[in-house]
Design an enzyme around this catalytic site. Structure first.
Site, PDB file in Angstrom:
ATOM      1  N   TYR A 475       2.742  16.353   1.997  1.00 36.63           N
ATOM      2  CA  TYR A 475       3.972  15.560   2.042  1.00 36.63           C
ATOM      3  C   TYR A 475       4.650  15.844   3.380  1.00 36.63           C
ATOM      4  CZ  TYR A 475       3.521  14.399  -2.936  1.00 36.63           C
ATOM      5  OH  TYR A 475       3.101  13.924  -4.144  1.00 36.63           O
TER       6      TYR A 475
HETATM    7  C1  LIG Z   1       1.054   6.001  -0.752  1.00 37.63           C
HETATM    8  C2  LIG Z   1       0.742   7.461  -0.699  1.00 37.63           C
HETATM    9  C3  LIG Z   1       0.384   8.120  -1.865  1.00 37.63           C
HETATM   10  C4  LIG Z   1       0.064   9.475  -1.856  1.00 37.63           C
HETATM   11  N1  LIG Z   1      -0.281  10.080  -3.026  1.00 37.63           N
HETATM   12  C5  LIG Z   1      -0.648  11.383  -3.019  1.00 37.63           C
HETATM   13  C6  LIG Z   1      -1.060  12.037  -4.198  1.00 37.63           C
HETATM   14  O1  LIG Z   1      -1.107  11.453  -5.279  1.00 37.63           O
HETATM   15  N2  LIG Z   1      -1.426  13.339  -4.117  1.00 37.63           N
HETATM   16  C7  LIG Z   1      -1.399  14.025  -2.939  1.00 37.63           C
HETATM   17  O2  LIG Z   1      -1.782  15.194  -2.918  1.00 37.63           O
HETATM   18  N3  LIG Z   1      -0.987  13.425  -1.809  1.00 37.63           N
HETATM   19  C8  LIG Z   1      -0.617  12.131  -1.816  1.00 37.63           C
HETATM   20  N4  LIG Z   1      -0.230  11.531  -0.654  1.00 37.63           N
HETATM   21  C9  LIG Z   1      -0.235  12.315   0.580  1.00 37.63           C
HETATM   22  C10 LIG Z   1      -1.629  12.364   1.174  1.00 37.63           C
HETATM   23  O3  LIG Z   1      -2.447  13.260   0.446  1.00 37.63           O
HETATM   24  C11 LIG Z   1      -1.572  12.859   2.612  1.00 37.63           C
HETATM   25  O4  LIG Z   1      -0.791  11.982   3.375  1.00 37.63           O
HETATM   26  C12 LIG Z   1      -2.960  12.993   3.219  1.00 37.63           C
HETATM   27  O5  LIG Z   1      -2.925  13.875   4.303  1.00 37.63           O
HETATM   28  C13 LIG Z   1      -3.489  11.651   3.631  1.00 37.63           C
HETATM   29  O6  LIG Z   1      -4.783  11.716   4.112  1.00 37.63           O
HETATM   30  P1  LIG Z   1      -5.286  10.515   5.057  1.00 37.63           P
HETATM   31  O7  LIG Z   1      -6.648  10.828   5.510  1.00 37.63           O
HETATM   32  O8  LIG Z   1      -5.035   9.222   4.372  1.00 37.63           O
HETATM   33  O9  LIG Z   1      -4.203  10.618   6.210  1.00 37.63           O
HETATM   34  P2  LIG Z   1      -4.253  10.747   7.794  1.00 37.63           P
HETATM   35  O10 LIG Z   1      -2.908  10.262   8.226  1.00 37.63           O
HETATM   36  O11 LIG Z   1      -5.433  10.070   8.356  1.00 37.63           O
HETATM   37  O12 LIG Z   1      -4.375  12.304   8.038  1.00 37.63           O
HETATM   38  C14 LIG Z   1      -3.412  13.240   7.616  1.00 37.63           C
HETATM   39  C15 LIG Z   1      -3.543  14.516   8.447  1.00 37.63           C
HETATM   40  O13 LIG Z   1      -4.861  15.045   8.346  1.00 37.63           O
HETATM   41  C16 LIG Z   1      -5.518  15.027   9.618  1.00 37.63           C
HETATM   42  N5  LIG Z   1      -6.875  14.523   9.418  1.00 37.63           N
HETATM   43  C17 LIG Z   1      -7.221  13.326   8.897  1.00 37.63           C
HETATM   44  N6  LIG Z   1      -8.552  13.197   8.862  1.00 37.63           N
HETATM   45  C18 LIG Z   1      -9.070  14.329   9.369  1.00 37.63           C
HETATM   46  C19 LIG Z   1     -10.392  14.770   9.596  1.00 37.63           C
HETATM   47  N7  LIG Z   1     -11.438  14.006   9.293  1.00 37.63           N
HETATM   48  N8  LIG Z   1     -10.585  15.990  10.143  1.00 37.63           N
HETATM   49  C20 LIG Z   1      -9.523  16.770  10.465  1.00 37.63           C
HETATM   50  N9  LIG Z   1      -8.237  16.388  10.262  1.00 37.63           N
HETATM   51  C21 LIG Z   1      -8.005  15.179   9.723  1.00 37.63           C
HETATM   52  C22 LIG Z   1      -4.701  14.073  10.470  1.00 37.63           C
HETATM   53  O14 LIG Z   1      -4.845  14.347  11.840  1.00 37.63           O
HETATM   54  C23 LIG Z   1      -3.313  14.300   9.941  1.00 37.63           C
HETATM   55  O15 LIG Z   1      -2.766  15.469  10.492  1.00 37.63           O
HETATM   56  C24 LIG Z   1       0.101  10.184  -0.638  1.00 37.63           C
HETATM   57  C25 LIG Z   1       0.464   9.524   0.527  1.00 37.63           C
HETATM   58  C26 LIG Z   1       0.787   8.181   0.508  1.00 37.63           C
HETATM   59  C27 LIG Z   1       1.192   7.488   1.770  1.00 37.63           C
END
Ligand SMILES: Cc1cc2nc3c(=O)[nH]c(=O)nc-3n(C[C@H](O)[C@H](O)[C@H](O)COP(=O)(O)OP(=O)(O)OC[C@H]3O[C@@H](n4cnc5c(N)ncnc54)[C@H](O)[C@@H]3O)c2cc1C
Ligand SMILES: *[C@@H]1O[C@H](CO)[C@@H](O)[C@H](O)[C@H]1NC(C)=O
Ligand SMILES: *[C@@H]1O[C@H](CO)[C@@H](O)[C@H](O)[C@H]1NC(C)=O
Ligand SMILES: *[C@@H]1O[C@H](CO)[C@@H](O)[C@H](O)[C@H]1NC(C)=O
Ligand SMILES: *[C@@H]1O[C@H](CO)[C@@H](O)[C@H](O)[C@H]1NC(C)=O
Ligand SMILES: *[C@@H]1O[C@H](CO)[C@@H](O)[C@H](O)[C@H]1NC(C)=O
Length: 532
Positions: A475
């Site tokens: 978060y």
């Molecule tokens: C609509 C919504 C619902 C959500 N619901 C939940 C939930 O139910 N439970 C929960 O726990 N969280 C929830 N989240 C939060 C979510 O888990 C985090 O935002 C998570 O980090 C998203 O991962 P992403 O790959 O989509 O994001 P990104 O924005 O792509 O990455 C998030 C972070 O991780 C890093 N990162 C991404 N990919 C990699 C990689 N391959 N290697 C190294 N670093 C990387 C990025 O640089 C960034 O710092 C929710 C978020 C949103 C917007």
């Protein structure tokens, strides 16, 4: 005459040079990167145009926007990357790391783009984006009950692919199907099976990563320290996660869901008070999330709670459990719905089950986002009734900001706080999410809404964890501290690091210092290296 001619030629030349610079003459950084990348990958020119984009590329803006998940960072004033790289295979990821390092550019890694502060696709410094959305294989081994999932896969794809193979297997991860594997699992990850199976990362058994030297390492190759770090410490500090190997979990053929809404005038206070004792302590098969929101009824402002639940079992068993433990909730049998686990995933993300099939989980909803602000907290002592009444009052005065209580206990209390970087285990009753969402860009509104969130956050201070005041990495919240990655990097990192990781921060710093001593993998909230 001659001199004049010369100077006018020179000024025309200068003019042309200027024009070509501002009209998209190749940026030297881009050129150098491209040369390096071409060499590293043996790519041909026509292939490259679908892997590397600069700001002049026709599809630059559509590629950038595809995985922006907070519309606040979809504005002309949001800093844009110099280059976006969208690897098609693992060797492209290796090359991206090696070549970004060569030009000394910050490399932001994006998988699903759900970072609440947009850290995966914006920066105050010049930067590139490494966009992992193409690396998204989901390979399930039903014999072994495991799955290798690419960082760019979405949770919806993982759930759907599991459901294609079995209706008695699942995986404990987030509620929103468009969330990406790369950020979610590296930042811990939780969902409706948290109390039964723990976090997503508690069920990760292997991983593949590209390290700062461009090497591909699996669990054995990277060693247990780094493998520990990328299961909750955030991937972006340590390398690029290519994929995770998950241990699937068993779910019953039939599960039950329900949703109950109560206004303050309908005993919401009593129910919310009792919830704090029941939800974190009940049967591990039951997860009851509770939302607290301001609302209006008959033109009068008031507040309401909504209890949304998943029970890994049948309706009748759920009814007798809650009749005994939580009669105040007033759950009716007609209010419960039995279904397959995969349908409960759809139900939780608000799909209409009458018209939706599980393949809706595959919809990536590219280039779509709300405007959001989120924060988090942990509650370790039940909030008294009179304070709940003050929360309703504060919330209705503020107008829009709401709270989400996610119960812990169960499996979460059994796993030691040092098992993964995620430290908020035993002793935490529930996590609070502060939540505000809106649909239109409007700077005035944005200011009002974000201050509603910080006002409620201040108000909650007496009821939540302290020294440090805990927060959930996934978060993402830049209000709790930011790193400029300069000479104060360690001191700055300690501020948010203690909140996200508590006692695990020191070990994360040690791992970071070991695997990336030059701090190539850095963000506004990454793990700092030990001061030299
Ligand atoms: C609509 C919504 C619902 C959500 N619901 C939940 C939930 O139910 N439970 C929960 O726990 N969280 C929830 N989240 C939060 C979510 O888990 C985090 O935002 C998570 O980090 C998203 O991962 P992403 O790959 O989509 O994001 P990104 O924005 O792509 O990455 C998030 C972070 O991780 C890093 N990162 C991404 N990919 C990699 C990689 N391959 N290697 C190294 N670093 C990387 C990025 O640089 C960034 O710092 C929710 C978020 C949103 C917007
Ligand atoms: C590129 O070509 C060289 C020489 O043929 C080879 O050694 C190398 O492995 C290739 N690299 C990739 C990523 O294919
Ligand atoms: C509120 O609680 C009282 C006493 O426990 C009960 O009699 C009443 O029916 C409840 N009201 C609602 C709307 O549930
Ligand atoms: C879905 O179908 C059920 C049973 O037929 C019905 O009661 C319900 O109202 C329907 N829901 C929607 C949203 O149409
Ligand atoms: C970004 O803004 C454009 C309009 O300027 C809109 O079409 C697009 O849907 C928005 N995308 C996101 C992810 O907010
Ligand atoms: C937000 O706007 C509303 C309505 O204009 C106002 O009553 C309220 O005080 C504002 N809240 C904050 C925190 O600025």
């Amino acid at each position: 005459m001659k001199i004049l001619k010369f100077s006018s030629v020179a000024s025309i030349l200068l003019l042309l040079l200027n024009l070509s610079l501002s009209w998209g003459a190749p940026d030297p950084v881009y050129e150098t990167f491209l040369q390096c990348f071409t060499k590293q990958t043996n790519s041909t020119d026509d292939k490259l145009s679908s892997i590397v984009y600069n700001q002049e590329s026709k599809s630059f803006s559509s590629v950038l926007r595809a995985y922006i998940r907070n519309a606040r960072f979809n504005s002309s004033s949001t800093p844009k990357p110099t280059v976006i790289i969208t690897p098609l295979e693992e060797s492209h990821v290796q090359a991206a790391v090696i070549c970004a390092k060569q030009v000394n550019f910050q490399l932001k890694i994006r998988s699903g783009g759900h970072d609440y502060e947009g850290l995966s696709y914006k920066s105050e410094n010049p930067f590139f984006i490494l966009d992992m959305f193409n690396i998204r294989n989901v390979d399930i081994d039903m014999e072994e009950e495991t799955a290798w999932v690419g960082a760019g896969a979405t949770l919806g794809e993982v759930y759907y692919k599991i459901s294609e193979k079995s209706n008695v297997h699942g995986f404990p991860a987030g509620v929103c199907p468009t969330v990406g594997v790369g950020g979610h699992f590296s930042g811990a990850g939780y969902g409706t099976m948290l109390r039964k199976f723990g976090l997503s990362t508690d069920n990760v058994v292997d991983a593949k990563i590209v390290d700062v030297q461009g090497r591909i390492l699996d669990r054995k190759g990277m060693g247990e320290d780094l493998f520990w770090a990328i299961r909750g410490g955030g991937g972006a500090s340590f390398g690029v996660v290519l994929s995770y190997k998950l241990k699937l979990v068993s779910v019953p053929q039939t599960v039950t869901v329900f949703k109950v809404e109560r206004l303050v005038e309908e005993n919401a206070t009593e129910i919310a008070y009792k919830w704090q004792f029941v939800a974190p302590a009940t049967d591990n098969n039951l997860f009851m999330r509770m939302l607290l929101q301001p609302t209006t009824k008959n033109k009068k402002t008031t507040a309401k709670i909504t209890v949304i639940a998943l029970y890994l079992g049948l309706k009748d068993n759920l009814m007798s459990l809650l009749d005994k433990e939580f009669p105040e909730l007033g759950l009716k049998k007609e209010g419960c719905m039995e279904m397959r686990w995969v349908d409960s995933v759809l139900w939780w993300s608000s799909f209409d089950l009458n018209t939706t099939k599980p393949d809706a989980l595959l919809d990536r909803k590219v280039d779509w986002a709300d405007f959001v602000k989120r924060k988090s907290d942990y509650v370790q002592q039940p909030i008294p009734k009179f304070s709940l009444n003050l929360i309703w009052k504060t919330m209705t005065e503020l107008g829009k900001v709401g709270l989400v209580f996610n119960p812990y206990g169960g499996r979460m209390s059994e796993i030691p706080a040092t098992e993964t970087p995620f430290p908020h285990r035993d002793g935490n009753l529930f996590k609070v999410q502060y939540s505000i969402t809106w649909e239109k860009p409007d700077p005035e509104l944005e200011k009002n809404y974000t201050s509603q969130v910080s006002d409620l956050y201040s108000f909650m201070t007496p009821f939540v964890s302290k020294n440090p005041r805990g927060a959930y990495l996934n978060y993402r919240d830049l209000d709790i501290g930011m790193n400029h990655n300069g000479k104060d990097s360690y001191e700055e990192g300690k501020v948010y690091g203690a909140k996200y990781f508590n006692g695990n921060f020191d070990r994360l710093v040690k791992v970071k210092t070991m695997v990336d001593p030059e701090n190539f993998f850095r963000t506004e909230q990454s793990i700092p290296v030990l001061p030299k």
